[in-house]
Design a protein around this motif. Structure first.
Motif, PDB file in Angstrom:
ATOM      1  N   TYR A   1       0.872  -1.310  -0.617  1.00  0.00           N
ATOM      2  CA  TYR A   1       0.198   0.047   0.061  1.00  0.00           C
ATOM      3  C   TYR A   1       0.865   1.233  -0.569  1.00  0.00           C
ATOM      4  N   PRO A   2       1.598   1.907  -1.446  1.00  0.00           N
ATOM      5  CA  PRO A   2       2.237   2.961  -1.090  1.00  0.00           C
ATOM      6  C   PRO A   2       1.329   4.346  -0.668  1.00  0.00           C
ATOM      7  N   GLU A   3       1.579   5.415  -0.517  1.00  0.00           N
ATOM      8  CA  GLU A   3       1.450   6.315   0.511  1.00  0.00           C
ATOM      9  C   GLU A   3       1.099   6.953  -1.415  1.00  0.00           C
ATOM     10  N   ASN A   4      -0.443   7.237  -1.210  1.00  0.00           N
ATOM     11  CA  ASN A   4      -0.526   7.950  -2.495  1.00  0.00           C
ATOM     12  C   ASN A   4      -0.940   7.079  -4.113  1.00  0.00           C
ATOM     13  N   LYS A   5      -0.239   6.061  -3.854  1.00  0.00           N
ATOM     14  CA  LYS A   5      -0.793   5.501  -5.271  1.00  0.00           C
ATOM     15  C   LYS A   5      -1.651   4.229  -4.959  1.00  0.00           C
ATOM     16  N   LYS A   6      -1.653   3.513  -5.456  1.00  0.00           N
ATOM     17  CA  LYS A   6      -2.823   2.710  -5.862  1.00  0.00           C
ATOM     18  C   LYS A   6      -2.248   1.176  -5.196  1.00  0.00           C
ATOM     19  N   PRO A   7      -2.573   0.087  -5.316  1.00  0.00           N
ATOM     20  CA  PRO A   7      -1.907  -0.828  -3.610  1.00  0.00           C
ATOM     21  C   PRO A   7      -1.542  -2.203  -5.566  1.00  0.00           C
ATOM     22  N   PHE A   8      -0.635  -2.817  -4.550  1.00  0.00           N
ATOM     23  CA  PHE A   8       0.140  -3.479  -5.981  1.00  0.00           C
ATOM     24  C   PHE A   8       0.230  -5.167  -5.212  1.00  0.00           C
ATOM     25  N   VAL A   9       0.281  -5.779  -5.746  1.00  0.00           N
ATOM     26  CA  VAL A   9       1.061  -6.868  -5.229  1.00  0.00           C
ATOM     27  C   VAL A   9       1.970  -6.972  -5.313  1.00  0.00           C
TER      28      VAL A   9
END
Length: 85
Positions: A64-72
């Motif tokens: 869960y990066p700050e201000n970005k879309k979550p990724f796997v």
């Protein structure tokens, strides 16, 4: 130690702007909280060395990066399993 899950993913073609390369990896459906709109950060061999549509089992977690879309994410050196239909 951080928690990882074993999930199923597949290679697919995307035309989304800002993505490097045509073939990417995404989770298969019905694995919440892993959703099909997430991209998977993984070994490039999964997208480069197998036909589009190949399914894999990987060990991964959601970032869960700050201000970005979550990724796997899975480590690029970790083994993965190629699934047969």
């Amino acid at each position: 130690m951080e928690e990882y899950d074993h999930i199923l993913v597949e290679s697919f073609i995307t035309h989304e702007r800002g993505k490097h390369g045509l073939v990417h990896i995404r989770p298969l459906p019905n694995q919440e909280p892993y959703t099909t709109d997430m991209y998977v950060q993984c070994s490039k061999t999964m997208s480069n060395d197998f036909p589009v549509g190949t399914k894999f089992r990987i060990k991964a977690k959601i970032i869960y990066p700050e201000n970005k879309k979550p990724f796997v994410s899975t480590h690029y050196t970790w083994k993965y399993e190629v699934l047969k239909d």
